[in-house]
Each structure stands twice: as structure tokens, then as C-alpha cells.
Design a protein around this motif. Structure first.
Motif, PDB file in Angstrom:
ATOM      1  N   ASN A 232       0.808  -1.218   0.000  1.00  0.00           N
ATOM      2  CA  ASN A 232       0.000   0.000   0.000  1.00  0.00           C
ATOM      3  C   ASN A 232       0.838   1.264   0.000  1.00  0.00           C
ATOM      4  O   ASN A 232       0.559   2.206  -0.748  1.00  0.00           O
ATOM      5  CB  ASN A 232      -0.945   0.002   1.206  1.00  0.00           C
ATOM      6  CG  ASN A 232      -2.085  -0.987   1.048  1.00  0.00           C
ATOM      7  OD1 ASN A 232      -2.631  -1.140  -0.040  1.00  0.00           O
ATOM      8  ND2 ASN A 232      -2.448  -1.662   2.128  1.00  0.00           N
ATOM      9  N   VAL A 233       1.870   1.325   0.829  1.00  0.00           N
ATOM     10  CA  VAL A 233       2.663   2.549   0.899  1.00  0.00           C
ATOM     11  C   VAL A 233       3.432   2.783  -0.397  1.00  0.00           C
ATOM     12  O   VAL A 233       3.672   3.930  -0.790  1.00  0.00           O
ATOM     13  CB  VAL A 233       3.614   2.554   2.120  1.00  0.00           C
ATOM     14  CG1 VAL A 233       2.812   2.472   3.417  1.00  0.00           C
ATOM     15  CG2 VAL A 233       4.632   1.416   2.041  1.00  0.00           C
TER      16      VAL A 233
ATOM     17  N   GLU B 120      11.976   0.066   4.674  1.00  0.00           N
ATOM     18  CA  GLU B 120      12.901   0.294   3.567  1.00  0.00           C
ATOM     19  C   GLU B 120      12.268   1.167   2.485  1.00  0.00           C
ATOM     20  O   GLU B 120      12.920   2.052   1.908  1.00  0.00           O
ATOM     21  CB  GLU B 120      13.343  -1.049   2.963  1.00  0.00           C
ATOM     22  CG  GLU B 120      14.307  -1.853   3.822  1.00  0.00           C
ATOM     23  CD  GLU B 120      13.653  -2.504   5.026  1.00  0.00           C
ATOM     24  OE1 GLU B 120      12.404  -2.508   5.094  1.00  0.00           O
ATOM     25  OE2 GLU B 120      14.385  -2.996   5.902  1.00  0.00           O
ATOM     26  N   ILE B 121      10.992   0.956   2.227  1.00  0.00           N
ATOM     27  CA  ILE B 121      10.282   1.783   1.246  1.00  0.00           C
ATOM     28  C   ILE B 121      10.171   3.215   1.747  1.00  0.00           C
ATOM     29  O   ILE B 121      10.361   4.173   0.983  1.00  0.00           O
ATOM     30  CB  ILE B 121       8.887   1.184   0.960  1.00  0.00           C
ATOM     31  CG1 ILE B 121       9.026  -0.184   0.284  1.00  0.00           C
ATOM     32  CG2 ILE B 121       8.059   2.126   0.094  1.00  0.00           C
ATOM     33  CD1 ILE B 121       7.732  -0.946   0.155  1.00  0.00           C
TER      34      ILE B 121
ATOM     35  N   GLN C 233      13.363   5.018   1.213  1.00  0.00           N
ATOM     36  CA  GLN C 233      13.530   5.428  -0.182  1.00  0.00           C
ATOM     37  C   GLN C 233      12.754   6.715  -0.470  1.00  0.00           C
ATOM     38  O   GLN C 233      13.255   7.621  -1.147  1.00  0.00           O
ATOM     39  CB  GLN C 233      13.054   4.314  -1.112  1.00  0.00           C
ATOM     40  CG  GLN C 233      13.914   3.061  -1.066  1.00  0.00           C
ATOM     41  CD  GLN C 233      13.323   1.923  -1.883  1.00  0.00           C
ATOM     42  OE1 GLN C 233      12.354   2.114  -2.619  1.00  0.00           O
ATOM     43  NE2 GLN C 233      13.890   0.728  -1.744  1.00  0.00           N
ATOM     44  N   PHE C 234      11.529   6.780   0.046  1.00  0.00           N
ATOM     45  CA  PHE C 234      10.716   7.983  -0.161  1.00  0.00           C
ATOM     46  C   PHE C 234      11.336   9.197   0.536  1.00  0.00           C
ATOM     47  O   PHE C 234      11.270  10.315   0.028  1.00  0.00           O
ATOM     48  CB  PHE C 234       9.294   7.765   0.359  1.00  0.00           C
ATOM     49  CG  PHE C 234       8.442   6.914  -0.535  1.00  0.00           C
ATOM     50  CD1 PHE C 234       8.477   7.056  -1.911  1.00  0.00           C
ATOM     51  CD2 PHE C 234       7.576   5.968  -0.004  1.00  0.00           C
ATOM     52  CE1 PHE C 234       7.691   6.274  -2.748  1.00  0.00           C
ATOM     53  CE2 PHE C 234       6.785   5.184  -0.831  1.00  0.00           C
ATOM     54  CZ  PHE C 234       6.840   5.329  -2.202  1.00  0.00           C
ATOM     55  N   GLU C 235      11.945   8.976   1.696  1.00  0.00           N
ATOM     56  CA  GLU C 235      12.585  10.070   2.433  1.00  0.00           C
ATOM     57  C   GLU C 235      13.710  10.684   1.607  1.00  0.00           C
ATOM     58  O   GLU C 235      13.933  11.902   1.630  1.00  0.00           O
ATOM     59  CB  GLU C 235      13.105   9.563   3.767  1.00  0.00           C
ATOM     60  CG  GLU C 235      13.664  10.661   4.657  1.00  0.00           C
ATOM     61  CD  GLU C 235      14.199  10.120   5.973  1.00  0.00           C
ATOM     62  OE1 GLU C 235      14.130  10.832   6.980  1.00  0.00           O
ATOM     63  OE2 GLU C 235      14.687   8.958   5.985  1.00  0.00           O
ATOM     64  N   LYS C 236      14.424   9.840   0.862  1.00  0.00           N
ATOM     65  CA  LYS C 236      15.488  10.337  -0.007  1.00  0.00           C
ATOM     66  C   LYS C 236      14.930  11.014  -1.262  1.00  0.00           C
ATOM     67  O   LYS C 236      15.517  11.961  -1.785  1.00  0.00           O
ATOM     68  CB  LYS C 236      16.402   9.180  -0.417  1.00  0.00           C
ATOM     69  CG  LYS C 236      17.149   8.541   0.744  1.00  0.00           C
ATOM     70  CD  LYS C 236      17.954   7.340   0.275  1.00  0.00           C
ATOM     71  CE  LYS C 236      18.666   6.660   1.432  1.00  0.00           C
ATOM     72  NZ  LYS C 236      19.410   5.451   0.984  1.00  0.00           N
ATOM     73  N   GLN C 237      13.771  10.531  -1.704  1.00  0.00           N
ATOM     74  CA  GLN C 237      13.192  11.020  -2.958  1.00  0.00           C
ATOM     75  C   GLN C 237      12.469  12.361  -2.787  1.00  0.00           C
ATOM     76  O   GLN C 237      12.528  13.221  -3.674  1.00  0.00           O
ATOM     77  CB  GLN C 237      12.222   9.974  -3.510  1.00  0.00           C
ATOM     78  CG  GLN C 237      11.590  10.346  -4.847  1.00  0.00           C
ATOM     79  CD  GLN C 237      10.677   9.244  -5.357  1.00  0.00           C
ATOM     80  OE1 GLN C 237      10.594   8.157  -4.776  1.00  0.00           O
ATOM     81  NE2 GLN C 237       9.983   9.516  -6.459  1.00  0.00           N
TER      82      GLN C 237
END
Length: 368
Positions: A54-55, A85-86, A89-93
């Protein structure tokens, strides 16, 4: 004896009509809302536990909101899958994403309220907008639509969280009808000045409201209720408003089996036991009057006692209820469920009875 039952039936009829016209009509016949962007600083808060699929799909929809001043606070509540982990990734994006990592705590293990508290404390904005990890907004104007209802005094905004539509599923219609009926109730009582709940799939409030009531501390022992119990405690006739413009809606995928949905409703009903006395009474009276109305119709018609009057009252009740539900469903973009109203109402009545009896003998399971 039948005469007494008939007069009792009339009293029940009056109670039902009073709810549908006197209470639910406040929302059903309300005027459309206007959206004026206010550019308030907003923290969108999402708490997830084992929600990797979902996230992955829905967080980008939040990040792409058309709003000038917002951050997204992602809370990973000790997930055992790839959720964390996802999130990383979003925090970096995305530069406006803030990540909160929650470790298992012996005192608050598995308690969503503990995780949310950490996320709220980590947020940097004055206004908080909540949704669940399995929810997504209907448009890029979701934040704008929800925050447009804030005023100087109205610091809690109750939104609508619907479910995806499936044309071939009766269960889907039952779930969505129950969701609409619940929304009619909490929207209407909020407009009357007696707010009693909201849904975490779509809820906003000023951060100070959280700290004014010491967060979730008064009901921290109750695993559920981070949304409805908080609103039940913090809301009053002065500080609550509602948002029902379609741009403000969120949606999620409904349960696909009756067993799963039944378990979900058991948790909701169990949480309602902690509402204020007035709120428990008004909910109890409504659902009890629903049940008695149909039982008494069957009884009186079986004995053919005043059958013309009984049928007339039955038709009147259905007409009024159908109109109120129809107008409300139209506001919530759930028009197709109006046709199924007579069927799903009966199903819901007996589901409520089943839930009540089941909860007496066993406790429902809460946060994952």
C-alpha cells in the motif's frame, strides 16, 4: 396486548422519523461547501505496520498534492516486512518527507496510539491531517479541501473516508452503505453541535488540540480509537466542523470477505463502549429502534392487526429514510447504494446483533 404493541410500534416509528429528519437531515439537506485555499502549514501523518504494498502505491499520491506548505510524516510501527525500507527510499526522494521509526516497546507493544504520538511530536507544522497507509486521496486538492474548513475556532475537521466500488459484490455494497450511514451520523451530529467521532482515514485537527487533552493518555489502554475516541474526548460544539466536498474524500480497498469485515466491525463496536454516555445512548436508541421497527412490523402483519396503518407507517418510514439516505449518498458520491438500501439495511441490523452477542463472549483483535 396487540393494541399495546401497536402503540409501541407508533412510538418507535416516531423515534425513527425523528432521527432521519431531525438529525440526519442536517447533513442530507446541507448546501454544497465552498473551498478557499488557506495555505495553513500542514503535517500529513501516516502510520504503517506491514503495509509495503500500500505505501508503495499511495505515498507518492500524498507527495504530489498541490499545496504550498506541507510535510509528510511517515511512521513505521516496527514493521517486519519492507515498509521501513520503502519509507527510507521515499525520504530520499521527497524533501518534505519526515520518517519516524518506532521500536517495539514493552509497555506499548502493538499500540498504534504510541506510534502516532511519536509521529505527532516529530511533526513540524501546526495543523495535522491524518490518513491510513491503505488510503489514497481522490485528487491533488485533498489537503486544500480539508484545510479549507479550518477557521479560528473550528480546529477539528471531520472528513469522509470511503471504499472502492465493486459492481458485482453485494458485500461491497453492504460495506459502503454502512460507511455512508456512519458518515451521515457523525456529520449530522457534528452539525447539531454534538460531535462524537471521526475516522482516521480522513481527519484533521490543530496540533494544540492533541496536547490540550494530553493526547491519547485517557484511553491509551484501548488498542483502537486513535480517531473516534480522540474526537469523542476533544470535540465540542465550538471547535468541530465537517468537510464533505468530493475533493476532500479519501478511499481505500474494502474487505473482501464477510469474516474480515465482521472482525473489523467488532473492533469498531467495542471501541464505542468508551464513548460519552450521551453518545452511547443516542447510538443505542437509533439501532435498537431500527430493530424493533422491523420486528414489530412482522408481528403486527402476522396477526393482521391494524395492517393498513402498519403498511402506511412502513411506507412512510421507508420513503423518508430513502430520501435522506439518497441525498446524503449523493453528497458522498455513493449514488449506486441508494437502490440497495432496503436490502443492506436489514443485513446491517442483524449484523449489529451478531456483533453485540459475539463481543460479549470474546474480545476483538486490534492493531496488527
Amino acid at each position: 396486548m396487540l393494541t399495546f404493541i401497536f402503540y409501541f410500534f407508533i412510538a418507535i416509528f416516531v423515534v425513527q422519523i425523528s432521527y432521519y429528519l431531525g438529525v440526519f437531515g442536517k447533513f442530507a439537506f446541507a448546501k454544497p461547501q465552498e473551498i478557499t485555499q488557506k495555505n495553513l502549514p500542514v503535517s500529513v501523518i501516516v502510520c504503517a505496520k506491514n503495509e509495503e504494498e500500500n505505501v508503495q502505491k499511495f505515498i507518492p499520491l500524498l507527495a504530489e498534492q498541490n499545496y504550498p506548505d506541507f510535510e509528510i510524516v511517515l511512521i513505521d510501527d516496527a514493521s517486519s516486512d519492507e515498509t521501513l525500507e520503502i519509507f527510507e527510499q521515499f525520504e530520499k526522494q521527497y524533501s518534505n518527507i519526515r520518517l519516524v521509526k518506532v521500536q517495539n516497546n514493552e509497555a506499548f507493544w502493538g499500540n498504534k496510539k504510541y506510534a502516532l504520538t511519536l509521529g505527532i511530536k516529530a511533526s513540524k507544522k501546526d495543523y495535522l491531517l491524518f490518513t491510513d497507509a491503505d488510503c489514497y486521496p481522490t485528487s491533488t486538492e485533498w489537503i486544500t479541501a480539508m484545510t479549507s474548513q479550518f477557521t479560528l475556532n473550528k480546529t477539528i475537521v471531520l472528513g469522509y473516508g470511503g471504499y472502492e466500488k465493486s459492481d458485482r459484490s453485494l458485500l461491497n455494497k453492504i460495506i459502503r452503505f454502512e460507511t455512508v450511514l456512519t458518515a451521515i451520523q457523525y456529520f449530522s451530529w457534528a452539525k447539531i453541535g454534538r460531535p462524537y467521532m471521526g475516522v482516521g482515514r480522513n481527519l484533521a485537527y490543530k496540533k494544540e488540540e492533541f496536547f490540550n487533552v494530553n493526547g491519547f493518555i485517557e484511553h491509551i489502554q484501548v488498542r483502537s480509537g486513535d480517531d473516534d475516541l480522540f474526537v469523542n474526548q476533544a470535540a465540542n460544539k465550538h471547535n468541530v466542523t465537517i468537510s464533505y466536498d468530493p475533493e476532500s474524500f479519501t478511499y481505500s480497498k474494502p474487505k473482501e470477505s464477510y469474516k474480515e469485515w465482521f472482525s473489523q466491525k467488532r473492533r469498531h463496536v467495542a471501541t464505542a463502549n468508551y464513548y460519552k454516555v450521551f453518545d452511547k445512548i443516542q447510538l443505542g436508541v437509533f439501532y435498537t429502534s431500527q430493530l424493533f421497527f422491523f420486528l414489530l412490523v412482522i408481528l403486527l402483519l402476522a396477526f393482521q392487526f391494524q395492517w393498513i396503518a402498519v403498511i402506511a407507517l412502513l411506507a412512510t418510514r421507508y420513503t423518508i429514510a430513502w430520501i435522506v439516505v439518497g441525498f446524503s449518498a449523493g453528497k458522498l458520491r455513493e449514488n449506486d447504494i441508494k437502490v440497495w438500501f432496503p436490502v443492506v439495511e436489514i443485513v446491517l441490523i442483524f449484523t449489529q446483533i451478531n456483533i453485540f452477542i459475539t463481543n460479549i463472549f470474546s474480545k476483538p483483535v486490534h492493531w496488527k
